[in-house]
Design a protein around this motif. Structure first.
Motif, PDB file in Angstrom:
ATOM      1  N   SER A 186       0.843  -1.183   0.000  1.00 13.28           N
ATOM      2  CA  SER A 186       0.000   0.000   0.000  1.00 13.28           C
ATOM      3  C   SER A 186       0.879   1.234   0.000  1.00 13.28           C
ATOM      4  O   SER A 186       2.095   1.149   0.188  1.00 13.28           O
ATOM      5  N   GLY A 187       0.243   2.383  -0.189  1.00 12.65           N
ATOM      6  CA  GLY A 187       0.966   3.641  -0.109  1.00 12.65           C
ATOM      7  C   GLY A 187       1.254   4.293  -1.447  1.00 12.65           C
ATOM      8  O   GLY A 187       1.796   5.403  -1.480  1.00 12.65           O
ATOM      9  N   GLY A 188       0.920   3.634  -2.518  1.00  8.42           N
ATOM     10  CA  GLY A 188       1.137   4.227  -3.826  1.00  8.42           C
ATOM     11  C   GLY A 188       0.200   5.397  -4.067  1.00  8.42           C
ATOM     12  O   GLY A 188      -0.749   5.624  -3.320  1.00  8.42           O
TER      13      GLY A 188
ATOM     14  N   ARG B  19       5.841   6.875   0.743  1.00  7.22           N
ATOM     15  CA  ARG B  19       6.283   5.762   1.591  1.00  7.22           C
ATOM     16  C   ARG B  19       5.385   4.573   1.315  1.00  7.22           C
ATOM     17  O   ARG B  19       4.184   4.627   1.581  1.00  7.22           O
ATOM     18  N   LEU B  20       5.952   3.532   0.781  1.00  6.32           N
ATOM     19  CA  LEU B  20       5.208   2.305   0.538  1.00  6.32           C
ATOM     20  C   LEU B  20       5.323   1.383   1.746  1.00  6.32           C
ATOM     21  O   LEU B  20       6.368   1.328   2.398  1.00  6.32           O
TER      22      LEU B  20
ATOM     23  N   ALA C 168      10.697   8.845 -14.046  1.00  9.82           N
ATOM     24  CA  ALA C 168      11.150   7.489 -14.389  1.00  9.82           C
ATOM     25  C   ALA C 168      10.839   6.465 -13.300  1.00  9.82           C
ATOM     26  O   ALA C 168      10.958   5.265 -13.541  1.00  9.82           O
ATOM     27  N   ASP C 169      10.468   6.916 -12.115  1.00 13.74           N
ATOM     28  CA  ASP C 169      10.102   5.997 -11.030  1.00 13.74           C
ATOM     29  C   ASP C 169       8.662   5.513 -11.149  1.00 13.74           C
ATOM     30  O   ASP C 169       8.237   4.657 -10.372  1.00 13.74           O
ATOM     31  N   THR C 170       7.914   6.057 -12.081  1.00 16.64           N
ATOM     32  CA  THR C 170       6.530   5.638 -12.277  1.00 16.64           C
ATOM     33  C   THR C 170       6.462   4.160 -12.634  1.00 16.64           C
ATOM     34  O   THR C 170       7.100   3.713 -13.591  1.00 16.64           O
ATOM     35  N   ALA C 171       5.702   3.408 -11.844  1.00 17.59           N
ATOM     36  CA  ALA C 171       5.619   1.957 -12.033  1.00 17.59           C
ATOM     37  C   ALA C 171       4.653   1.370 -11.009  1.00 17.59           C
ATOM     38  O   ALA C 171       4.248   2.055 -10.062  1.00 17.59           O
TER      39      ALA C 171
ATOM     40  N   LEU D  56       0.432   1.128  -7.337  1.00 15.55           N
ATOM     41  CA  LEU D  56       0.847   1.997  -8.428  1.00 15.55           C
ATOM     42  C   LEU D  56       1.405   3.312  -7.899  1.00 15.55           C
ATOM     43  O   LEU D  56       0.763   3.996  -7.091  1.00 15.55           O
ATOM     44  N   VAL D  57       2.573   3.662  -8.384  1.00 13.24           N
ATOM     45  CA  VAL D  57       3.197   4.947  -8.094  1.00 13.24           C
ATOM     46  C   VAL D  57       3.293   5.716  -9.405  1.00 13.24           C
ATOM     47  O   VAL D  57       3.859   5.228 -10.375  1.00 13.24           O
ATOM     48  N   THR D  58       2.723   6.906  -9.415  1.00 12.13           N
ATOM     49  CA  THR D  58       2.766   7.751 -10.597  1.00 12.13           C
ATOM     50  C   THR D  58       3.423   9.071 -10.220  1.00 12.13           C
ATOM     51  O   THR D  58       2.965   9.762  -9.310  1.00 12.13           O
ATOM     52  N   VAL D  59       4.499   9.394 -10.925  1.00 15.52           N
ATOM     53  CA  VAL D  59       5.229  10.632 -10.664  1.00 15.52           C
ATOM     54  C   VAL D  59       5.025  11.551 -11.861  1.00 15.52           C
ATOM     55  O   VAL D  59       5.366  11.198 -12.992  1.00 15.52           O
ATOM     56  N   SER D  60       4.466  12.711 -11.607  1.00 10.57           N
ATOM     57  CA  SER D  60       4.183  13.655 -12.676  1.00 10.57           C
ATOM     58  C   SER D  60       5.270  14.728 -12.746  1.00 10.57           C
ATOM     59  O   SER D  60       5.897  15.065 -11.741  1.00 10.57           O
TER      60      SER D  60
END
Length: 120
Positions: free
Chosen positions: A5-7, A17-18, A87-90, A115-119
């Motif tokens: 969790s935490g994405g 923080r995941l 680039a950490d989006t994944a 899912l982590v999405t970095v804009s």
């Protein structure tokens, strides 16, 4: 069973923080790690931590920005991610295995991913 969790969505330069909660396997007996998979890319090793927490390993792409930790008393682990990049989006997966290794086959248990999405 592993529950990550935490994405979420965060701007570049931010932090997330995941968390990973384990049930079933004896958590303290296993190496804990994190992998990630971006759309259209291979699954990639991120970090791993030894059973007692004294030894860690990171991929070069996250070294110095991410910190892995674990709490065996609570059967949980964490991945603190700072200075996030697009680039950490994944999708990030927590894993348990028997060897501190960057190779996916060395890990026996895989969570469902967060899912982590970095804009930008």
């Amino acid at each position: 069973q592993l529950q990550a969790s935490g994405g979420g969505l965060v701007q570049a330069g931010g932090s997330l923080r995941l968390s990973c909660a384990a049930s079933g396997p004896i958590f303290s007996n296993y190496i804990m790690g994190w992998f990630r998979q971006a759309p259209g890319k291979e699954r990639e090793f991120v970090a791993a931590i030894s059973t007692g927490g004294s030894v860690t390993d990171y991929s070069d792409s996250v070294k110095g920005r991410f910190t892995i930790s674990r709490d065996n008393a609570k059967n949980t682990g964490n991945l603190q991610m700072n200075s996030l990049k697009v680039a950490d989006t994944a999708v990030y997966y927590c894993v348990l295995g028997r060897a501190l290794s960057p190779r996916p086959p060395m890990y026996d248990f895989w969570g469902q991913g967060t899912l982590v999405t970095v804009s930008s």
